[in-house]
Design a protein around this motif. Structure first.
Motif, PDB file in Angstrom:
ATOM      1  N   TYR A  84      23.432 -10.217  34.434  1.00 52.16           N
ATOM      2  CA  TYR A  84      24.272  -9.205  35.034  1.00 52.16           C
ATOM      3  C   TYR A  84      25.455  -9.863  35.735  1.00 52.16           C
ATOM      4  N   LYS A  85      26.514  -9.104  35.834  1.00 48.08           N
ATOM      5  CA  LYS A  85      27.692  -9.510  36.588  1.00 48.08           C
ATOM      6  C   LYS A  85      28.009  -8.399  37.575  1.00 48.08           C
ATOM      7  N   ASN A  86      27.738  -8.666  38.841  1.00 41.16           N
ATOM      8  CA  ASN A  86      28.019  -7.661  39.858  1.00 41.16           C
ATOM      9  C   ASN A  86      29.524  -7.544  40.069  1.00 41.16           C
ATOM     10  N   ILE A  87      29.992  -6.348  40.194  1.00 41.56           N
ATOM     11  CA  ILE A  87      31.425  -6.104  40.361  1.00 41.56           C
ATOM     12  C   ILE A  87      31.614  -4.999  41.383  1.00 41.56           C
ATOM     13  N   SER A  88      32.548  -5.208  42.286  1.00 45.08           N
ATOM     14  CA  SER A  88      32.843  -4.203  43.303  1.00 45.08           C
ATOM     15  C   SER A  88      33.847  -3.190  42.764  1.00 45.08           C
ATOM     16  N   THR A 278      38.954   5.067  36.676  1.00 45.75           N
ATOM     17  CA  THR A 278      38.210   3.826  36.921  1.00 45.75           C
ATOM     18  C   THR A 278      37.093   4.057  37.927  1.00 45.75           C
ATOM     19  N   GLU A 279      37.404   4.776  39.000  1.00 44.87           N
ATOM     20  CA  GLU A 279      36.369   5.063  39.991  1.00 44.87           C
ATOM     21  C   GLU A 279      35.314   6.002  39.421  1.00 44.87           C
ATOM     22  N   ASN A 280      35.746   6.960  38.594  1.00 43.57           N
ATOM     23  CA  ASN A 280      34.765   7.836  37.951  1.00 43.57           C
ATOM     24  C   ASN A 280      33.798   7.039  37.082  1.00 43.57           C
ATOM     25  N   ALA A 281      34.343   6.133  36.273  1.00 44.51           N
ATOM     26  CA  ALA A 281      33.488   5.326  35.402  1.00 44.51           C
ATOM     27  C   ALA A 281      32.587   4.398  36.216  1.00 44.51           C
ATOM     28  N   TYR A 282      33.100   3.914  37.347  1.00 46.93           N
ATOM     29  CA  TYR A 282      32.295   3.021  38.194  1.00 46.93           C
ATOM     30  C   TYR A 282      31.078   3.753  38.741  1.00 46.93           C
ATOM     31  N   TRP A 283      31.281   4.970  39.273  1.00 52.54           N
ATOM     32  CA  TRP A 283      30.143   5.718  39.824  1.00 52.54           C
ATOM     33  C   TRP A 283      29.248   6.253  38.718  1.00 52.54           C
ATOM     34  N   ASP A 284      29.796   6.513  37.544  1.00 51.24           N
ATOM     35  CA  ASP A 284      28.933   6.870  36.413  1.00 51.24           C
ATOM     36  C   ASP A 284      27.967   5.740  36.089  1.00 51.24           C
ATOM     37  N   LEU A 285      28.493   4.510  36.096  1.00 49.73           N
ATOM     38  CA  LEU A 285      27.622   3.368  35.814  1.00 49.73           C
ATOM     39  C   LEU A 285      26.606   3.166  36.930  1.00 49.73           C
ATOM     40  N   TYR A 286      27.026   3.377  38.172  1.00 52.64           N
ATOM     41  CA  TYR A 286      26.067   3.281  39.289  1.00 52.64           C
ATOM     42  C   TYR A 286      24.926   4.270  39.102  1.00 52.64           C
ATOM     43  N   TYR A 287      25.265   5.499  38.784  1.00 51.35           N
ATOM     44  CA  TYR A 287      24.230   6.510  38.586  1.00 51.35           C
ATOM     45  C   TYR A 287      23.350   6.164  37.387  1.00 51.35           C
ATOM     46  N   ALA A 288      23.943   5.601  36.335  1.00 48.85           N
ATOM     47  CA  ALA A 288      23.157   5.256  35.152  1.00 48.85           C
ATOM     48  C   ALA A 288      22.083   4.227  35.491  1.00 48.85           C
ATOM     49  N   TYR A 289      22.434   3.219  36.317  1.00 51.17           N
ATOM     50  CA  TYR A 289      21.428   2.236  36.718  1.00 51.17           C
ATOM     51  C   TYR A 289      20.334   2.885  37.564  1.00 51.17           C
ATOM     52  N   ARG A 290      20.736   3.727  38.512  1.00 48.77           N
ATOM     53  CA  ARG A 290      19.740   4.369  39.368  1.00 48.77           C
ATOM     54  C   ARG A 290      18.862   5.322  38.556  1.00 48.77           C
ATOM     55  N   ASP A 291      19.474   6.018  37.633  1.00 46.29           N
ATOM     56  CA  ASP A 291      18.710   6.913  36.772  1.00 46.29           C
ATOM     57  C   ASP A 291      17.694   6.135  35.942  1.00 46.29           C
ATOM     58  N   LEU A 292      18.113   4.988  35.441  1.00 45.65           N
ATOM     59  CA  LEU A 292      17.192   4.154  34.669  1.00 45.65           C
ATOM     60  C   LEU A 292      16.074   3.609  35.545  1.00 45.65           C
ATOM     61  N   ASP A 293      16.408   3.206  36.777  1.00 46.22           N
ATOM     62  CA  ASP A 293      15.368   2.721  37.692  1.00 46.22           C
ATOM     63  C   ASP A 293      14.314   3.781  37.941  1.00 46.22           C
ATOM     64  N   ARG A 388      27.479  -4.609  36.587  1.00 46.02           N
ATOM     65  CA  ARG A 388      26.594  -3.856  37.460  1.00 46.02           C
ATOM     66  C   ARG A 388      27.331  -3.586  38.767  1.00 46.02           C
ATOM     67  N   PRO A 389      27.446  -2.324  39.177  1.00 44.80           N
ATOM     68  CA  PRO A 389      28.171  -2.006  40.422  1.00 44.80           C
ATOM     69  C   PRO A 389      27.551  -2.703  41.618  1.00 44.80           C
ATOM     70  N   ASP A 390      28.389  -3.255  42.455  1.00 44.99           N
ATOM     71  CA  ASP A 390      27.953  -3.965  43.648  1.00 44.99           C
ATOM     72  C   ASP A 390      28.104  -3.112  44.907  1.00 44.99           C
ATOM     73  N   ASP A 391      28.809  -2.003  44.803  1.00 43.44           N
ATOM     74  CA  ASP A 391      29.018  -1.110  45.947  1.00 43.44           C
ATOM     75  C   ASP A 391      28.134   0.116  45.811  1.00 43.44           C
ATOM     76  N   ASP A 392      27.730   0.644  46.963  1.00 42.39           N
ATOM     77  CA  ASP A 392      26.941   1.867  47.012  1.00 42.39           C
ATOM     78  C   ASP A 392      27.830   3.017  47.464  1.00 42.39           C
ATOM     79  N   GLU A 693      21.137  -3.041  47.824  1.00 43.31           N
ATOM     80  CA  GLU A 693      21.323  -3.808  46.600  1.00 43.31           C
ATOM     81  C   GLU A 693      20.770  -3.049  45.404  1.00 43.31           C
ATOM     82  N   MET A 694      21.404  -3.274  44.256  1.00 47.97           N
ATOM     83  CA  MET A 694      20.978  -2.608  43.025  1.00 47.97           C
ATOM     84  C   MET A 694      19.779  -3.332  42.442  1.00 47.97           C
TER      85      MET A 694
END
Length: 739
Positions: A84-88, A278-293, A388-392, A693-694
């Motif tokens: 993974y590569k964390n990105i803010s 860009t921010e929309n796609a960033y939070w979409d990816l954040y939700y995708a990781y949480r949804d998968l978790d 992987r999003p680094d911000d919450d 942390e994610m």
């Protein structure tokens, strides 16, 4: 009467012309014409097939015709150990702005490329050869013209005084040079020099006048000034419509400048939309990781229940239908894990979808969401590491002052600024068109010096032997002054242009009022959305805590033999639903805050993005320095550095997203971020953490090891009073009870 041979020649030429014209027609397509020969049909089919053949354009030899870079396989990031590569969020925005020459609208890049905004659009508008500022200024540039004509005349007339007994022969040359300049007041200044050479066989003049020669040179220089007094006069009109303006068409410097300002507003809108997407796609990816978790956790719990039921079924304590029910729940969650990992190709959160800034769409899918973020950031579509999003998302309650943000939205929205420039353009066009309701009255003045002689140029020659010397001696002087008047009866075209401009101005003002109403409508929606999203986030958190508490209680009761299997499986489904809805509420809240900044026109500043003009050529800075020195030349004690000032700093792009140094290639360089620990069965409270942390995402199979149940404390929320989300709650709190 025409001679007989003349009539015969005319008739013959007419027949030949008609025959050639007839051969040029495709007669076989007409009813009255015969069918063409077979070989002509084959020839037509041959060329018709060649003309309709689909071909690629011939490449330019100066261009690189190499194939585009093919990205790595989409499976490269998940083959073997997943990295993974964390990105803010700030890094994602910076990378998108640094790498994007085209402000991407996903779906429109291939469908409608002509409608896309790029970083070149403002410069293209400024340098447009028809409607740009330089094109408008070029109408006032001086123009130089020159011509040369050589004639040989040979004819006869019924007059013995012409030529030799009516037969006239002449060699005539005409040379002309002119310089013309139009001023901002509408005046036209012209300098012209004309040289004429005449050699003829006129005999009578030699006998009567000794100063008339067989060959002669005439040279004259003139200066002319034409100044409009009514139509086309004035600095304002010429700056709006230009010296070549017509009713209904204004292309002056001021109108061209408004077009540039409109293009700059369009560019700002495109940059803002890119940042929003860009921010929309960033939070979409954040939700995708949480949804998968959440779904991986539910799948693992279902697997553990299935294994327990299967073991008890072998001992006769569970029936086959219970085993099938537990197995069905496991495979249900397994299919949801697969969808959450890979994602389905459905619409995602984007600007102008649901709301102006974009309404969050609960789709999930880590792989699809990660590729979408890469596309918007203009990096490789498939990488060796998963982003992987680094911000919450924020959890603190945000309150905006309505009066302040309403005034800010009206003052800062680029759409309103763009529309105001359109209104300004229509007002300028109305002023220009009113000028065409005046008659055309021009004042004309001209002064001319003539010279005449046998030769064009020479030294120490008698009078009239040198045309240039004769002109310099001012032997022949002429002048002309007068006025020209022209007026269309009724001014039909002028009145139509004025009425059209009035209607266009009224239309743009009505659009501006409607845009202001819609901006207040969108701002009101997002203002209320913040309150709703925060309240829902609190409620979903409490629901999530209750769902975990119910699951633990039901599991204990089921192990003791009191709770049926149906209740345990239902408790697991409630937990996964509560988890997903809680993270959806957090993303909704982050989107609501972003959308308020979008609606009030401060999204770029909120993301530390500022638009700035690119550097000028170095000569422009040198000229500015020289002009400054000339202005201060009168100061005797003025001292200035000899060092060159104004040298522009070399930049890669015209956008300045942040004051901190930009990290080149922030996606693929640097050490890989360490994997985070696995999530516990009872996850920690994300609303109490400063930074959550994610957790890592590892797709599990049937043989995947089950997660050990942690010893996290049970946290309950009281149903009365308000909940404080800042920091850890004390043990004696009336709202939070830890046990």
């Amino acid at each position: 009467m025409l001679h007989r041979w003349t009539r015969w020649i005319i008739a013959t030429l007419s027949c030949v012309a008609l025959a050639l014209n007839g051969c040029s027609l495709q007669c076989w397509r007409l009813y009255d014409c015969p069918d063409p020969p077979a070989y002509e049909e084959d020839l037509i089919l041959k060329y018709a097939g060649r003309g309709l053949k689909i071909e690629d354009p011939a490449p330019n030899v100066c261009e690189d015709d190499s194939l585009p870079n093919v990205p790595v396989s989409p499976d490269a990031a998940v083959s073997g150990e997943v990295k993974y590569k964390n990105i803010s969020l700030q890094e994602a925005v910076e990378t998108a702005l640094a790498n994007s020459q085209v402000m991407k609208d996903l779906g429109g890049v291939l469908r409608s490329p002509a409608a896309l905004a790029t970083i070149y659009d403002p410069a293209r508008t400024y340098t447009d050869g028809r409607f740009g500022e330089e094109a408008a200024l070029s109408a006032f540039d001086a123009s130089f013209g020159a011509s040369a004509y050589f004639e040989q005349n040979d004819y006869g007339v019924n007059n013995v005084t012409v030529g030799q007994n009516g037969l006239f022969k002449q060699d005539y040359n005409n040379y002309e040079m002119s310089l013309q300049k139009k001023s901002v007041t509408g005046a036209t200044f012209t300098l012209r020099n004309v040289t004429q050479y005449d050699n003829n066989n006129q005999e009578a003049s030699f006998i009567t006048n000794p100063f008339v020669f067989g060959q002669s040179w005439t040279n004259y220089a003139e200066a002319q000034w034409r100044q409009p007094l009514l139509q086309g006069a004035g600095v304002m009109y010429n700056r709006i419509a230009g010296p070549n303006g017509e009713p209904g068409f204004a292309n002056g410097v001021l109108v061209a400048r408004t077009r540039t300002d409109i293009s700059l507003a369009d560019f700002e809108i495109a940059v803002r939309n890119l940042v929003s997407d860009t921010e929309n796609a960033y939070w979409d990816l954040y939700y995708a990781y949480r949804d998968l978790d959440a779904k991986v956790e539910a799948r693992d719990n279902a697997l553990r229940v299935w294994q327990n039921v299967q073991a008890n079924a072998g001992q006769g304590r569970r029936t086959a239908d219970q085993e099938g029910q537990a197995r069905e729940q496991y495979y249900r969650f397994e299919s949801e894990v697969i969808n959450a990992l890979h994602g389905r190709l459905t619409p995602r959160t984007q600007t102008n979808y649901g709301s102006n800034g974009g309404t969050f769409i609960q789709n999930g899918g880590v792989r699809v969401s990660e590729r979408r973020l890469r596309v918007i950031m203009a990096v490789e579509i498939n990488g060796q590491q998963l982003l992987r999003p680094d911000d919450d998302p924020p959890v603190a309650q945000v309150k905006f002052d309505w009066d302040a943000i309403a005034l800010e939205a009206v003052a800062r929205r680029p759409e309103l600024r763009r529309q105001k420039w359109v209104i300004k353009q229509r007002e300028l066009e109305l002023i220009a068109n009113k000028n065409f309701l005046k008659p055309q009255l021009d004042l004309v003045a001209r002064y001319r010096l003539r010279g005449f002689g046998k030769d064009l140029w020479g030294y120490d020659q008698p009078q009239y032997d040198n045309a240039i010397q004769s002109m310099m001696d001012r032997d022949f002087q002429e002048y002309q002054m007068g006025v020209e008047f022209d007026m269309p009866i009724g001014f039909r075209r002028g009145h139509a242009a004025v009425r059209s401009s009035e209607l266009a101005l009224a239309r743009e003002k009505a659009i501006l009022r409607e845009q202001e109403n819609f901006i207040m409508y969108g701002l009101s929606n997002t203002y209320g959305e913040i309150e709703r999203a925060h309240q829902v986030m609190e409620a979903q958190f409490n629901r999530r805590e209750a769902a975990y508490a119910q699951q633990r209680a039901v599991e204990a009761s089921h192990e003791a033999g009191f709770a049926p299997l149906d209740l345990l499986l239902e408790a697991q489904r409630r937990v996964i639903d509560a988890n997903i809805l809680f993270y959806q509420a957090r993303v909704d809240y982050a989107q609501a805050i972003k959308n308020v900044h979008y609606e009030k026109g401060s999204l770029l500043e909120h993301n530390n993005v500022f638009l700035a003009e690119g550097p000028w050529p170095q000569k422009a800075y040198n000229d500015a320095l020289q002009r400054d020195l000339n202005k201060r030349h009168a100061l005797t004690n003025f001292v200035i550095n000899d060092a060159l000032i104004g040298r522009p700093k070399k930049v890669d792009f015209s956008l300045e997203p942040s004051k901190k140094p930009y990290k080149s290639t922030p996606i693929f360089e640097g050490p890989a971020f360490p994997e985070t620990s696995e999530a516990e069965t009872m996850p920690e409270n994300p609303l109490r953490q400063e930074k959550n942390e994610m957790p890592s995402v590892q797709p599990a199979s049937l043989s995947a090891p089950l997660r050990e149940e942690g010893s996290a404390p049970v946290i309950e929320a009281s149903s009365e009073g308000e909940i404080d989300f800042s920091g850890e709650a004390p043990t004696d709190s009336a709202f939070w009870i830890s046990r």
